[in-house]
Scaffold this motif. Structure first.
Motif, PDB file in Angstrom:
ATOM      1  N   GLY A 171       0.817  -1.206   0.000  1.00 42.98           N
ATOM      2  CA  GLY A 171       0.000   0.000   0.000  1.00 42.98           C
ATOM      3  C   GLY A 171       0.846   1.249   0.000  1.00 42.98           C
ATOM      4  O   GLY A 171       1.875   1.322  -0.702  1.00 42.98           O
ATOM      5  N   GLN A 172       0.428   2.214   0.806  1.00 45.60           N
ATOM      6  CA  GLN A 172       1.125   3.503   0.876  1.00 45.60           C
ATOM      7  C   GLN A 172       1.122   3.970   2.322  1.00 45.60           C
ATOM      8  O   GLN A 172       0.073   3.976   2.968  1.00 45.60           O
ATOM      9  CB  GLN A 172       0.415   4.515  -0.028  1.00 45.60           C
ATOM     10  CG  GLN A 172       1.165   5.812  -0.213  1.00 45.60           C
ATOM     11  CD  GLN A 172       0.492   6.686  -1.259  1.00 45.60           C
ATOM     12  OE1 GLN A 172      -0.664   6.499  -1.607  1.00 45.60           O
ATOM     13  NE2 GLN A 172       1.224   7.652  -1.772  1.00 45.60           N
ATOM     14  N   SER A 173       2.276   4.346   2.821  1.00 44.71           N
ATOM     15  CA  SER A 173       2.365   4.750   4.225  1.00 44.71           C
ATOM     16  C   SER A 173       1.554   6.015   4.478  1.00 44.71           C
ATOM     17  O   SER A 173       1.499   6.913   3.641  1.00 44.71           O
ATOM     18  CB  SER A 173       3.830   4.984   4.619  1.00 44.71           C
ATOM     19  OG  SER A 173       4.375   6.062   3.882  1.00 44.71           O
ATOM     20  N   SER A 174       0.928   6.064   5.646  1.00 38.40           N
ATOM     21  CA  SER A 174       0.110   7.231   6.000  1.00 38.40           C
ATOM     22  C   SER A 174       0.561   7.873   7.311  1.00 38.40           C
ATOM     23  O   SER A 174      -0.039   8.841   7.762  1.00 38.40           O
ATOM     24  CB  SER A 174      -1.363   6.803   6.126  1.00 38.40           C
ATOM     25  OG  SER A 174      -1.527   5.818   7.134  1.00 38.40           O
ATOM     26  N   ILE A 175       1.622   7.306   7.915  1.00 42.65           N
ATOM     27  CA  ILE A 175       2.156   7.829   9.176  1.00 42.65           C
ATOM     28  C   ILE A 175       3.657   8.036   9.029  1.00 42.65           C
ATOM     29  O   ILE A 175       4.372   7.124   8.597  1.00 42.65           O
ATOM     30  CB  ILE A 175       1.879   6.845  10.338  1.00 42.65           C
ATOM     31  CG1 ILE A 175       0.377   6.573  10.487  1.00 42.65           C
ATOM     32  CG2 ILE A 175       2.454   7.382  11.650  1.00 42.65           C
ATOM     33  CD1 ILE A 175       0.049   5.508  11.519  1.00 42.65           C
ATOM     34  N   PRO A 176       4.196   9.228   9.369  1.00 46.34           N
ATOM     35  CA  PRO A 176       5.659   9.424   9.339  1.00 46.34           C
ATOM     36  C   PRO A 176       6.345   8.427  10.272  1.00 46.34           C
ATOM     37  O   PRO A 176       5.827   8.099  11.349  1.00 46.34           O
ATOM     38  CB  PRO A 176       5.834  10.865   9.818  1.00 46.34           C
ATOM     39  CG  PRO A 176       4.516  11.523   9.543  1.00 46.34           C
ATOM     40  CD  PRO A 176       3.479  10.465   9.762  1.00 46.34           C
ATOM     41  N   PHE A 177       7.540   7.954   9.880  1.00 43.63           N
ATOM     42  CA  PHE A 177       8.214   6.932  10.670  1.00 43.63           C
ATOM     43  C   PHE A 177       9.726   7.148  10.624  1.00 43.63           C
ATOM     44  O   PHE A 177      10.333   7.147   9.541  1.00 43.63           O
ATOM     45  CB  PHE A 177       7.859   5.545  10.114  1.00 43.63           C
ATOM     46  CG  PHE A 177       8.464   4.410  10.884  1.00 43.63           C
ATOM     47  CD1 PHE A 177       8.004   4.068  12.155  1.00 43.63           C
ATOM     48  CD2 PHE A 177       9.506   3.671  10.340  1.00 43.63           C
ATOM     49  CE1 PHE A 177       8.566   3.012  12.854  1.00 43.63           C
ATOM     50  CE2 PHE A 177      10.063   2.616  11.038  1.00 43.63           C
ATOM     51  CZ  PHE A 177       9.593   2.286  12.292  1.00 43.63           C
ATOM     52  N   LYS A 178      10.324   7.396  11.792  1.00 43.06           N
ATOM     53  CA  LYS A 178      11.774   7.546  11.943  1.00 43.06           C
ATOM     54  C   LYS A 178      12.358   8.537  10.932  1.00 43.06           C
ATOM     55  O   LYS A 178      13.349   8.248  10.242  1.00 43.06           O
ATOM     56  CB  LYS A 178      12.463   6.194  11.813  1.00 43.06           C
ATOM     57  CG  LYS A 178      12.138   5.237  12.951  1.00 43.06           C
ATOM     58  CD  LYS A 178      12.930   3.949  12.845  1.00 43.06           C
ATOM     59  CE  LYS A 178      12.623   3.035  14.038  1.00 43.06           C
ATOM     60  NZ  LYS A 178      13.380   1.752  13.953  1.00 43.06           N
ATOM     61  N   GLY A 179      11.726   9.684  10.850  1.00 43.18           N
ATOM     62  CA  GLY A 179      12.235  10.734   9.979  1.00 43.18           C
ATOM     63  C   GLY A 179      11.795  10.614   8.539  1.00 43.18           C
ATOM     64  O   GLY A 179      12.057  11.518   7.731  1.00 43.18           O
ATOM     65  N   LEU A 180      11.134   9.516   8.181  1.00 36.86           N
ATOM     66  CA  LEU A 180      10.640   9.324   6.817  1.00 36.86           C
ATOM     67  C   LEU A 180       9.209   9.838   6.736  1.00 36.86           C
ATOM     68  O   LEU A 180       8.390   9.582   7.622  1.00 36.86           O
ATOM     69  CB  LEU A 180      10.691   7.849   6.423  1.00 36.86           C
ATOM     70  CG  LEU A 180      12.087   7.206   6.441  1.00 36.86           C
ATOM     71  CD1 LEU A 180      11.980   5.719   6.196  1.00 36.86           C
ATOM     72  CD2 LEU A 180      12.991   7.857   5.385  1.00 36.86           C
ATOM     73  N   GLY A 181       8.900  10.534   5.669  1.00 36.87           N
ATOM     74  CA  GLY A 181       7.572  11.099   5.517  1.00 36.87           C
ATOM     75  C   GLY A 181       6.538  10.054   5.138  1.00 36.87           C
ATOM     76  O   GLY A 181       6.859   8.913   4.805  1.00 36.87           O
TER      77      GLY A 181
END
Length: 415
Positions: free
Chosen positions: A66-76
Motif C-alpha cells: 500500500g502507501q504509508s500514511s504515518i511518518p516513521f523515523k524521519g521518513l515522511g
C-alpha cells in the motif's frame, strides 16, 4: 388398563368431538409445515452461502502492498510499499504459525489464442499450493501447477472452467497448446466448476493460471501483486497478521500500526461473521415457525380442557368404581400426545413432499447459486420433534392433572 383400551377411548372421544379435533389437527399440521419449510429454506440458504464463501479459500488472508500514511523515523508519509517475490520466504522463515504462504502475479488484458479464436483474458502467476489454499482443484484427467513446473519455469497453463468453455467449447483442453501474448503454453488442467461468493481479482473460473516463475520470465514484473497466507490454526489469524505488520514494517521502514502501508483482508474472519449471520437468520425463521406451532398447541390444550369438562361425570364414575388417579392422568395425557403426533406427522409429511418437489423444479442456475435449495436435515427434524413432544406433554399434562384431581362425589353430581 392397557394402551389398546386407552386408544379405543381416544377414538370414541374423537367421534364425539370430531369437528373440534379435526380443526386442531389442521392447525398443528399447518404450524409444523410452516416451521419445517422455514427451517428448510433457511438451511438451504446457509449451506449455499457456506459453499460460495469457500470458493475463494478456507482460513486464508490476502496481503497487498500500500502507501504509508504515518511518518516513521524521519521518513515522511505517502511512500509506496511494493511487495517482491523474496517477501514470501522472508515471512515464511520468520513466522512459524504460517502453514502456507504464496505470492501471486496478476495481469489483465492478455491476448489468449487457440486456433482462430482470440480472447483478451486475465492471467495469474501462482504457487502450486494455490490448489489447497485457493481451491484450484483440477478436473479428472488434469492437474494443477506443480513444483517441477516452478523449478523449470515450464510454459504450462491451468484454465478456469469458464475460460476453458470460451476457448475450447465442449472439446477436451488437456494437452492442447494455446498462445499467451504470442508465447505457446500447454494446457495441463482445467479447474472444476465452483461457486465463489468473494473475489479480489475476478472469478477464478475466468482466470488463466501459469507458474509463478514462468510469469516472471515471460512478463518481467518486478513486483508481485499480492500474497496469500494460511495459518496452522484459525485462532492464530490475528497473531499472524500482527507479526506480518511488524516484519514488513521493519523491512520497508513504516510504522506497524499503519494499516495503509500494507492491507490485509482476513477472509476467514469474514466467513465466520457470515456463518453467524446465517445462523441468526435460521434461528429467526425457526422462532416464527415455532410461534405458529405454539398457537396450535394452545388449541390442543383448549380441547383437552373442554374434554375434561364434558366428561366430568364419566371421570367420577370411573374413580368411584376404583379407577386410579394415574389411569385418568395417562388417559388424557395420551390423548393430547396422539393429537399432537398426528398433526405433526401430517405437517412434516407435507413439508418433506414439498421440499423434495421443489428440488425437481427447473430453476435458473444463477438463482440456485445465490439461494440454494430447501434442505430438511437431521437437525431440523430433531428440532421439530422436540418442539412437538414438549407441546404434547404440556398441552395434555395440565388438563390431565385437573381431570385426575376431580373428587368422585362432586363429579357424580355434575351434569
Amino acid at each position: 388398563m392397557n394402551f389398546t383400551m386407552l386408544y379405543n377411548m381416544f377414538v370414541r372421544d374423537f367421534r364425539k368431538q370430531q369437528k373440534r379435533i379435526t380443526l386442531t389437527l389442521i392447525a398443528l399440521a399447518w404450524g409444523t409445515l410452516s416451521i419445517m419449510l422455514l427451517l428448510a429454506f433457511g438451511e438451504g440458504l446457509r449451506h449455499q452461502v457456506t459453499v460460495n464463501s469457500r470458493g475463494l479459500g478456507q482460513y486464508i488472508a490476502v496481503l497487498w502492498g500500500g502507501q504509508s500514511s504515518i511518518p516513521f523515523k524521519g521518513l515522511g508519509k505517502g511512500r509506496r510499499v511494493r511487495l517482491i517475490a523474496d517477501d514470501v520466504e522472508y515471512l515464511r522463515n520468520r513466522i512459524p504459525e504460517i502453514r502456507n504462504i504464496a505470492g501471486e502475479y496478476s495481469r489483465w488484458g492478455v491476448e489468449t489464442r487457440f486456433g482462430e479464436k482470440v480472447l483478451t483474458e486475465h492471467v495469474t502467476g501462482v504457487y502450486p499450493n494455490f490448489e489447497e489454499m485457493r481451491n484450484h482443484i483440477p478436473e479428472s484427467g488434469g492437474r494443477m501447477i506443480n513444483d517441477l513446473d516452478m523449478e523449470q519455469k515450464r510454459r504450462v497453463a491451468f484454465l478456469g472452467s469458464a475460460l476453458k468453455e470460451r476457448l475450447f467449447a465442449d472439446d477436451d483442453a488437456i494437452g492442447k497448446d494455446i498462445m499467451v501474448n504470442g508465447v505457446p503454453f500447454t494446457v495441463v488442467g482445467v479447474m472444476i466448476k465452483k461457486l465463489q461468493m468473494n473475489s479480489y481479482e475476478g472469478q477464478d473460473i475466468d482466470n488463466l493460471v501459469i507458474p509463478f516463475t514462468t510469469f516472471q520470465s515471460v512478463f518481467g514484473d518486478p513486483w508481485i501483486d499480492n500474497m496469500i497466507y494460511q495459518p496452522h490454526k484459525l485462532e492464530d489469524m490475528k497473531l499472524v497478521e500482527q507479526r506480518i505488520r511488524e516484519l514488513m514494517g521493519a523491512k520497508y521502514k513504516f510504522d506497524p500500526k499503519d494499516d495503509r502501508a500494507v492491507s490485509i483482508w482476513d477472509v476467514a474472519s469474514g466467513d465466520k461473521e457470515m456463518a453467524n449471520i446465517m445462523l441468526g437468520i435460521k434461528i429467526f425463521l425457526g422462532i416464527i415457525g415455532g410461534l405458529t406451532l405454539i398457537i396450535a398447541g394452545v388449541g390442543v390444550a383448549n380441547i383437552m380442557y373442554v374434554s375434561v369438562k364434558e366428561r366430568t361425570r364419566e371421570i367420577g364414575i370411573k374413580m368411584a368404581v376404583g379407577a386410579k388417579r394415574s389411569l385418568i392422568l395417562s388417559q388424557f395425557l395420551l390423548e393430547a400426545i396422539i393429537i399432537t403426533f398426528l398433526g405433526g406427522a401430517g405437517g412434516m409429511s407435507v413439508a418433506y413432499i414439498l421440499t423434495e418437489g421443489f428440488k425437481r423444479v427447473p430453476i435458473q442456475s444463477d438463482v440456485l447459486d445465490l439461494m440454494g435449495r430447501p434442505t430438511v436435515d437431521l437437525s431440523i427434524g430433531l428440532a421439530v420433534v422436540t418442539i412437538l413432544g414438549v407441546m404434547g406433554l404440556l398441552s395434555g399434562f395440565f388438563p390431565a392433572l385437573r381431570a385426575s384431581s376431580v373428587r368422585p362425589v362432586e363429579a357424580l353430581r355434575y351434569e
